[in-house]
Design a protein around this motif. Structure first.
Motif, PDB file in Angstrom:
ATOM      1  N   TRP A  20       0.962  -1.177   0.025  1.00 49.22           N
ATOM      2  CA  TRP A  20      -0.128   0.170  -0.152  1.00 49.22           C
ATOM      3  C   TRP A  20       0.885   1.245  -0.028  1.00 49.22           C
ATOM      4  CZ3 TRP A  20      -5.184   0.451  -1.096  1.00 49.22           C
ATOM      5  CH2 TRP A  20      -5.763  -1.012  -1.017  1.00 49.22           C
ATOM      6  N   LEU A  21       1.891   1.205   0.784  1.00 53.86           N
ATOM      7  CA  LEU A  21       2.731   2.256   0.839  1.00 53.86           C
ATOM      8  C   LEU A  21       3.600   2.315  -0.725  1.00 53.86           C
ATOM      9  CD1 LEU A  21       4.387   4.351   2.314  1.00 53.86           C
ATOM     10  CD2 LEU A  21       6.200   2.843   2.949  1.00 53.86           C
ATOM     11  N   LEU A  22       3.887   1.459  -1.325  1.00 51.98           N
ATOM     12  CA  LEU A  22       4.357   1.736  -2.658  1.00 51.98           C
ATOM     13  C   LEU A  22       3.414   2.149  -3.496  1.00 51.98           C
ATOM     14  CD1 LEU A  22       6.289   0.647  -4.851  1.00 51.98           C
ATOM     15  CD2 LEU A  22       5.195  -1.758  -5.066  1.00 51.98           C
ATOM     16  N   LEU A  23       2.301   1.808  -3.316  1.00 57.86           N
ATOM     17  CA  LEU A  23       1.044   2.529  -4.344  1.00 57.86           C
ATOM     18  C   LEU A  23       1.064   3.910  -4.114  1.00 57.86           C
ATOM     19  CD1 LEU A  23      -1.073   2.135  -6.481  1.00 57.86           C
ATOM     20  CD2 LEU A  23      -2.731   1.836  -4.665  1.00 57.86           C
ATOM     21  N   VAL A  24       1.025   4.492  -2.889  1.00 52.09           N
ATOM     22  CA  VAL A  24       0.913   5.699  -2.589  1.00 52.09           C
ATOM     23  C   VAL A  24       2.103   6.582  -3.089  1.00 52.09           C
ATOM     24  CG1 VAL A  24       0.880   7.697  -0.858  1.00 52.09           C
ATOM     25  CG2 VAL A  24      -0.483   5.448  -0.821  1.00 52.09           C
ATOM     26  N   LEU A  25       3.323   5.891  -2.741  1.00 50.12           N
ATOM     27  CA  LEU A  25       4.637   6.625  -3.121  1.00 50.12           C
ATOM     28  C   LEU A  25       4.982   6.761  -4.622  1.00 50.12           C
ATOM     29  CD1 LEU A  25       7.037   5.003  -0.706  1.00 50.12           C
ATOM     30  CD2 LEU A  25       6.294   7.450  -0.558  1.00 50.12           C
ATOM     31  N   SER A  26       4.593   5.641  -5.319  1.00 50.61           N
ATOM     32  CA  SER A  26       4.813   5.696  -6.792  1.00 50.61           C
ATOM     33  C   SER A  26       3.789   6.579  -7.755  1.00 50.61           C
ATOM     34  CB  SER A  26       4.644   4.326  -7.387  1.00 50.61           C
ATOM     35  OG  SER A  26       3.422   3.612  -7.054  1.00 50.61           O
ATOM     36  N   ALA A  27       2.558   6.586  -6.923  1.00 49.39           N
ATOM     37  CA  ALA A  27       1.542   7.684  -7.528  1.00 49.39           C
ATOM     38  C   ALA A  27       2.174   9.212  -7.136  1.00 49.39           C
ATOM     39  CB  ALA A  27       0.249   7.264  -7.026  1.00 49.39           C
ATOM     40  N   ALA A  28       2.643   9.260  -5.943  1.00 48.05           N
ATOM     41  CA  ALA A  28       3.040  10.741  -5.773  1.00 48.05           C
ATOM     42  C   ALA A  28       4.161  10.937  -6.426  1.00 48.05           C
ATOM     43  CB  ALA A  28       3.654  10.662  -4.195  1.00 48.05           C
ATOM     44  N   VAL A  29       5.212   9.960  -6.814  1.00 46.38           N
ATOM     45  CA  VAL A  29       6.337  10.256  -7.638  1.00 46.38           C
ATOM     46  C   VAL A  29       6.017  10.808  -9.076  1.00 46.38           C
ATOM     47  CG1 VAL A  29       8.318   9.499  -8.776  1.00 46.38           C
ATOM     48  CG2 VAL A  29       8.027   9.063  -6.468  1.00 46.38           C
ATOM     49  N   VAL A  30       4.897   9.893  -9.757  1.00 43.27           N
ATOM     50  CA  VAL A  30       4.392  10.309 -10.937  1.00 43.27           C
ATOM     51  C   VAL A  30       3.672  11.710 -10.894  1.00 43.27           C
ATOM     52  CG1 VAL A  30       2.753   9.696 -12.841  1.00 43.27           C
ATOM     53  CG2 VAL A  30       4.249   7.972 -11.638  1.00 43.27           C
ATOM     54  N   GLY A  31       3.034  12.105  -9.904  1.00 46.97           N
ATOM     55  CA  GLY A  31       2.201  13.270  -9.781  1.00 46.97           C
ATOM     56  C   GLY A  31       3.177  14.370  -9.658  1.00 46.97           C
ATOM     57  N   LEU A  32       4.341  14.324  -9.003  1.00 46.61           N
ATOM     58  CA  LEU A  32       5.216  15.257  -8.737  1.00 46.61           C
ATOM     59  C   LEU A  32       5.954  15.675 -10.389  1.00 46.61           C
ATOM     60  CD1 LEU A  32       7.004  14.682  -5.468  1.00 46.61           C
ATOM     61  CD2 LEU A  32       5.325  16.730  -5.951  1.00 46.61           C
ATOM     62  N   LEU A  33       6.318  14.544 -10.865  1.00 45.85           N
ATOM     63  CA  LEU A  33       6.661  14.580 -12.493  1.00 45.85           C
ATOM     64  C   LEU A  33       5.872  15.148 -13.111  1.00 45.85           C
ATOM     65  CD1 LEU A  33       8.717  11.181 -12.441  1.00 45.85           C
ATOM     66  CD2 LEU A  33       9.660  13.528 -12.111  1.00 45.85           C
ATOM     67  N   LEU A  34       4.542  14.952 -13.055  1.00 49.73           N
ATOM     68  CA  LEU A  34       3.711  15.479 -14.098  1.00 49.73           C
ATOM     69  C   LEU A  34       3.446  16.969 -13.848  1.00 49.73           C
ATOM     70  CD1 LEU A  34       1.218  12.753 -14.582  1.00 49.73           C
ATOM     71  CD2 LEU A  34       2.802  13.234 -16.265  1.00 49.73           C
ATOM     72  N   TYR A  35       3.552  17.632 -12.724  1.00 46.51           N
ATOM     73  CA  TYR A  35       2.978  18.778 -12.103  1.00 46.51           C
ATOM     74  C   TYR A  35       3.667  19.762 -12.871  1.00 46.51           C
ATOM     75  CZ  TYR A  35       1.940  22.780  -9.272  1.00 46.51           C
ATOM     76  OH  TYR A  35       1.475  23.844  -8.837  1.00 46.51           O
ATOM     77  N   PRO A  36       4.937  19.883 -13.378  1.00 46.20           N
ATOM     78  CA  PRO A  36       5.417  21.020 -13.966  1.00 46.20           C
ATOM     79  C   PRO A  36       4.788  21.294 -15.562  1.00 46.20           C
ATOM     80  CG  PRO A  36       7.013  19.876 -13.253  1.00 46.20           C
ATOM     81  CD  PRO A  36       6.139  19.018 -12.898  1.00 46.20           C
ATOM     82  N   SER A  37       4.667  20.191 -16.305  1.00 45.29           N
ATOM     83  CA  SER A  37       3.990  20.073 -17.455  1.00 45.29           C
ATOM     84  C   SER A  37       2.595  20.537 -17.133  1.00 45.29           C
ATOM     85  CB  SER A  37       4.154  18.924 -18.392  1.00 45.29           C
ATOM     86  OG  SER A  37       3.701  17.857 -17.516  1.00 45.29           O
ATOM     87  N   ALA A  38       1.662  19.865 -16.189  1.00 43.55           N
ATOM     88  CA  ALA A  38       0.708  19.963 -16.070  1.00 43.55           C
ATOM     89  C   ALA A  38       0.088  21.534 -15.647  1.00 43.55           C
ATOM     90  CB  ALA A  38      -0.049  19.192 -15.021  1.00 43.55           C
ATOM     91  N   ALA A  39       1.079  22.142 -14.915  1.00 41.40           N
ATOM     92  CA  ALA A  39       0.858  23.705 -14.552  1.00 41.40           C
ATOM     93  C   ALA A  39       0.885  24.591 -15.636  1.00 41.40           C
ATOM     94  CB  ALA A  39       2.053  24.112 -13.555  1.00 41.40           C
ATOM     95  N   ALA A  40       1.602  24.142 -16.728  1.00 42.56           N
ATOM     96  CA  ALA A  40       1.591  25.052 -18.128  1.00 42.56           C
ATOM     97  C   ALA A  40       0.501  24.744 -18.933  1.00 42.56           C
ATOM     98  CB  ALA A  40       2.902  24.983 -18.683  1.00 42.56           C
ATOM     99  N   ALA A  41      -0.238  23.612 -18.641  1.00 42.82           N
ATOM    100  CA  ALA A  41      -1.394  23.222 -19.543  1.00 42.82           C
ATOM    101  C   ALA A  41      -2.640  23.951 -19.306  1.00 42.82           C
ATOM    102  CB  ALA A  41      -1.339  21.868 -19.503  1.00 42.82           C
ATOM    103  N   THR A  42      -3.594  23.638 -20.149  1.00 42.44           N
ATOM    104  CA  THR A  42      -4.867  24.347 -19.821  1.00 42.44           C
ATOM    105  C   THR A  42      -5.840  23.573 -18.765  1.00 42.44           C
ATOM    106  OG1 THR A  42      -6.060  22.911 -21.410  1.00 42.44           O
ATOM    107  CG2 THR A  42      -5.028  24.974 -22.327  1.00 42.44           C
ATOM    108  N   ALA A  43      -6.697  24.200 -18.183  1.00 43.26           N
ATOM    109  CA  ALA A  43      -7.345  23.406 -17.123  1.00 43.26           C
ATOM    110  C   ALA A  43      -7.892  22.148 -17.185  1.00 43.26           C
ATOM    111  CB  ALA A  43      -8.289  24.546 -16.701  1.00 43.26           C
ATOM    112  N   VAL A  44      -8.535  22.112 -18.691  1.00 38.54           N
ATOM    113  CA  VAL A  44      -8.884  21.018 -19.025  1.00 38.54           C
ATOM    114  C   VAL A  44      -7.856  19.673 -19.169  1.00 38.54           C
ATOM    115  CG1 VAL A  44     -10.224  19.816 -21.099  1.00 38.54           C
ATOM    116  CG2 VAL A  44     -11.033  22.084 -20.389  1.00 38.54           C
ATOM    117  N   GLU A  45      -6.911  20.143 -19.957  1.00 37.54           N
ATOM    118  CA  GLU A  45      -5.855  19.160 -20.198  1.00 37.54           C
ATOM    119  C   GLU A  45      -5.042  18.915 -18.863  1.00 37.54           C
ATOM    120  OE1 GLU A  45      -3.852  21.008 -24.480  1.00 37.54           O
ATOM    121  OE2 GLU A  45      -2.869  21.638 -22.361  1.00 37.54           O
ATOM    122  N   ARG A  46      -5.159  19.865 -17.667  1.00 36.04           N
ATOM    123  CA  ARG A  46      -4.446  19.170 -16.497  1.00 36.04           C
ATOM    124  C   ARG A  46      -5.425  18.315 -15.823  1.00 36.04           C
ATOM    125  NH1 ARG A  46      -3.268  24.248 -15.321  1.00 36.04           N
ATOM    126  NH2 ARG A  46      -5.294  24.873 -14.260  1.00 36.04           N
TER     127      ARG A  46
END
Length: 343
Positions: free
Chosen positions: A62-88
């Motif tokens: 369970w910890l692995l699932l949370v950690l891996s999803a958090a890592v992916v979310g952090l990696l996606l955040y810079p590109s998502a922040a520059a995208a439109t609201a719908v794309e984000r």
């Protein structure tokens, strides 16, 4: 104490490893599992989570699932922040969908996998939990961002259909062919939830089979006798209770509105599950003949061609359906209500 009992005790002994080894193991699993949130690799996301749970324990999984999803979310955040609201919203809806409809169901059936329960039973439970995960993803995104992943996917399907029809018309295809394509695209959008579940079902099938292979390879590497695993594809046999879902789905033409759409999606998923069971029966026949690698490759090539052309879909689904009444793998009528056959 026999060698077999030592093997059964091993999953209990592994979590007692040193803290340093556990941390290194979790770090490696986190990197690998984060990579599996990428669509081409997501097919093996359940395998990574299940394997970690078996080696390091359920809490670690369970910890692995949370950690891996958090890592992916952090990696996606810079590109998502520059995208439109719908794309984000679409990006994070996809991540949340992988988390709730694939990751959580995988860990929900972890205890069943550890007990070595039947392939078909584990698969069916995983699919049911995935339905809950898809609904939870839809509701969460609507409440948190005012965004509907389902509506966005339907819009994408319609947009793709419009472009395909336009391209076919420009290419000069007959009107009947264009109408045929348009009809199937409409069916695809109508049964989109069921199609998504079919993909998720394939992910779990591949992951469970891979998990069985990893265990066998590990036993060979440690020079142990390879223990039988229920997670070989030829052992796939669905619970007999699935027949009720097939009957309910078959009543779809009598319904209307939302009930009709739900029934149609249930039917398409159930038919696909029985198709998988039909394939498993064919696999068991091939294995029983001792055809070898080349013989198996020949059979699967022919079967793949027949499946892609749609010729084998209905016959194999019928075989899988009637396997609930007859044990085709042993050619005798079942005389008990057990959900799977002994192999």
């Amino acid at each position: 104490m026999t060698e077999t009992s030592l093997q059964h005790d091993q999953p209990v002994a592994i979590p007692a490893r040193s803290f340093g080894k556990l941390v290194r193991s979790m770090a490696g699993y986190t990197i690998v599992t984060a990579l599996m949130f990428v669509p081409p690799l997501v097919v093996f996301l359940p395998a990574s989570l299940l394997h970690c749970g078996i080696r390091n324990g359920r809490r670690a999984a369970w910890l692995l699932l949370v950690l891996s999803a958090a890592v992916v979310g952090l990696l996606l955040y810079p590109s998502a922040a520059a995208a439109t609201a719908v794309e984000r919203s679409a990006t994070f809806a996809s991540l949340l969908g992988f988390f709730l409809a694939i990751g959580v169901p995988a860990l929900a059936v972890l205890a069943m996998v550890e007990r070595g329960e039947k392939f078909g039973r584990v698969l069916l439970y995983a699919v049911v939990f995935s339905v809950v995960g898809l609904v939870a993803t839809e509701l969460t995104m609507r409440m948190a961002a005012g965004f509907s992943p389902y509506a966005a996917q339907i819009a994408d399907v319609h947009d793709t259909a419009t472009k395909m029809v336009a391209n076919y018309q420009k290419a000069g295809l007959p009107s009947d062919a264009v109408s045929f394509v348009r009809t199937w695209m409409d069916i695809g959008s109508y049964c989109l939830p069921g199609i998504l579940l079919i993909y998720i079902t394939i992910f779990f099938v591949f992951s469970l089979v891979m998990l069985g292979r990893l265990r066998a390879w590990r036993d060979v590497a440690l020079r142990r006798t390879v223990e039988p695993t229920p997670y070989r594809f030829r052992f796939l046999s669905l619970p007999e209770g699935l027949l009720f879902a097939f009957v309910i789905g078959g009543l779809t033409p009598l319904a209307s509105g939302m009930a009709k759409q739900i029934g149609a999606n249930v039917l398409i998923v159930v038919v696909f599950l029985y198709f998988l069971q039909g394939l498993a029966i064919v696999r068991s026949f091939v294995a029983a003949t001792g055809a070898g690698v080349m013989g198996s490759l020949f059979v699967w090539t022919i079967l793949g061609v027949l499946t892609l052309t749609g010729i084998s879909l209905l016959p194999l689904s019928i075989v899988g359906l009637f396997d609930a009444f007859f044990d085709f793998r042993h050619f005798n009528r079942k005389d008990h209500s057990d959900e799977s056959h002994s192999h």
